[in-house]
Scaffold this motif. Structure first.
Motif, PDB file in Angstrom:
ATOM      1  N   ARG A 146       0.820  -1.207   0.000  1.00 11.45           N
ATOM      2  CA  ARG A 146       0.000   0.000   0.000  1.00 11.45           C
ATOM      3  C   ARG A 146       0.859   1.265   0.000  1.00 11.45           C
ATOM      4  N   THR A 147       0.383   2.256  -0.740  1.00 10.58           N
ATOM      5  CA  THR A 147       0.997   3.582  -0.757  1.00 10.58           C
ATOM      6  C   THR A 147      -0.004   4.551  -0.156  1.00 10.58           C
ATOM      7  N   ASN A 148       0.476   5.421   0.716  1.00 12.48           N
ATOM      8  CA  ASN A 148      -0.371   6.403   1.382  1.00 12.48           C
ATOM      9  C   ASN A 148      -0.068   7.781   0.801  1.00 12.48           C
ATOM     10  N   VAL A 149      -1.097   8.496   0.355  1.00 17.11           N
ATOM     11  CA  VAL A 149      -0.952   9.856  -0.145  1.00 17.11           C
ATOM     12  C   VAL A 149      -1.626  10.796   0.838  1.00 17.11           C
ATOM     13  N   ARG A 150      -0.918  11.854   1.207  1.00 17.88           N
ATOM     14  CA  ARG A 150      -1.451  12.865   2.118  1.00 17.88           C
ATOM     15  C   ARG A 150      -1.359  14.219   1.429  1.00 17.88           C
ATOM     16  N   ILE A 151      -2.417  15.003   1.546  1.00 14.67           N
ATOM     17  CA  ILE A 151      -2.468  16.348   0.972  1.00 14.67           C
ATOM     18  C   ILE A 151      -2.773  17.316   2.107  1.00 14.67           C
ATOM     19  N   ILE A 152      -1.918  18.329   2.288  1.00 11.91           N
ATOM     20  CA  ILE A 152      -2.081  19.305   3.372  1.00 11.91           C
ATOM     21  C   ILE A 152      -2.282  20.693   2.767  1.00 11.91           C
ATOM     22  N   GLN A 193      -5.291  21.710   7.372  1.00 11.84           N
ATOM     23  CA  GLN A 193      -6.005  20.437   7.454  1.00 11.84           C
ATOM     24  C   GLN A 193      -5.458  19.492   6.380  1.00 11.84           C
ATOM     25  N   LEU A 194      -5.635  18.175   6.595  1.00 12.84           N
ATOM     26  CA  LEU A 194      -5.109  17.217   5.635  1.00 12.84           C
ATOM     27  C   LEU A 194      -6.166  16.229   5.187  1.00 12.84           C
ATOM     28  N   PHE A 195      -5.886  15.625   4.029  1.00 11.10           N
ATOM     29  CA  PHE A 195      -6.712  14.573   3.439  1.00 11.10           C
ATOM     30  C   PHE A 195      -5.767  13.436   3.088  1.00 11.10           C
ATOM     31  N   GLU A 196      -6.170  12.206   3.386  1.00 10.33           N
ATOM     32  CA  GLU A 196      -5.327  11.045   3.091  1.00 10.33           C
ATOM     33  C   GLU A 196      -6.120   9.974   2.365  1.00 10.33           C
ATOM     34  N   PHE A 197      -5.415   9.244   1.505  1.00  8.06           N
ATOM     35  CA  PHE A 197      -5.976   8.046   0.905  1.00  8.06           C
ATOM     36  C   PHE A 197      -4.838   7.084   0.647  1.00  8.06           C
ATOM     37  N   SER A 198      -5.175   5.809   0.543  1.00  8.50           N
ATOM     38  CA  SER A 198      -4.150   4.806   0.268  1.00  8.50           C
ATOM     39  C   SER A 198      -4.649   3.864  -0.817  1.00  8.50           C
ATOM     40  N   ARG A 225      10.949   7.953  -4.993  1.00 12.24           N
ATOM     41  CA  ARG A 225      11.065   9.067  -4.054  1.00 12.24           C
ATOM     42  C   ARG A 225      10.043   9.042  -2.930  1.00 12.24           C
ATOM     43  N   CYS A 226       8.996   8.250  -3.064  1.00 11.35           N
ATOM     44  CA  CYS A 226       8.049   8.084  -1.951  1.00 11.35           C
ATOM     45  C   CYS A 226       7.432   6.692  -2.064  1.00 11.35           C
ATOM     46  N   THR A 227       8.130   5.707  -1.568  1.00 10.93           N
ATOM     47  CA  THR A 227       7.707   4.325  -1.758  1.00 10.93           C
ATOM     48  C   THR A 227       6.412   3.991  -1.028  1.00 10.93           C
ATOM     49  N   LYS A 228       6.272   4.396   0.214  1.00  9.78           N
ATOM     50  CA  LYS A 228       5.064   4.076   0.977  1.00  9.78           C
ATOM     51  C   LYS A 228       4.268   5.323   1.353  1.00  9.78           C
TER      52      LYS A 228
END
Length: 166
Positions: free
Chosen positions: A29-35, A64-69, A104-107
């Motif tokens: 799984r890869t986690n993406v976070r947007i702030i 505030q942040l939003f995340e999805f994986s 550059r951003c494995t997980k």
């Protein structure tokens, strides 16, 4: 009639192959976070999608942040793209491109969104120093990096339920 030993051999080989492949990709799984770092009092509207998944429209207050994986696909073509808008600004960015981001951003692909563009967290420095430009042409075709998604950047092409941000 096929002897039982051939079935057993096939089963053992299949089990070995599954275990071997799973060992190559232990945490898939890869986690993406947007702030939202646009500044005080500016909400960030965003709508992220892939070819298969629409993550919906969200509004982030300052900081505030939003995340999805997700699990990147086997072929290395996973792509998530997002529309970002606030005030009279309206931008697009490919938030995850497997060919660009796998090293550059494995997980964890953690992005801060500034008015000048999104910046990725550099895992070695633990700072958001890997900054990118917005993709702001009216229609994008195929290509690499930020030109992979086909997008429109005019308010006349707003999707159902999308509104212009403040």
């Amino acid at each position: 009639m096929v002897p039982f030993s051939k079935y057993l051999f096939s089963f053992v080989m299949l089990a070995f192959l599954v275990c071997f492949c799973d060992g190559l990709f232990p945490d898939k799984r890869t986690n993406v976070r947007i702030i939202n770092e646009l500044g005080d009092g500016i909400d960030l509207n965003h709508h992220c999608k892939s070819k298969d998944d629409d993550l919906g429209i969200h509004v982030l207050a300052p900081h505030q942040l939003f995340e999805f994986s997700f699990m990147p696909n086997f072929w290395g073509t996973t792509l998530f793209f997002c529309r970002f808008w606030w005030g009279y600004e309206d931008h697009w960015f490919n938030i995850y491109v497997m060919s660009r981001d796998r090293d550059r951003c494995t997980k964890q692909c953690w992005w801060t969104v500034y008015s000048f563009g999104p910046c990725l967290l550099d895992g070695r420095l633990q700072k958001y120093t890997l900054c990118e430009n917005w993709t702001d042409k009216k229609l994008q075709g195929s290509g690499k990096g930020n030109s992979t998604a086909r997008i429109y950047n005019d308010y006349e092409y707003l999707e159902a339920g999308e509104k212009k941000g403040k």
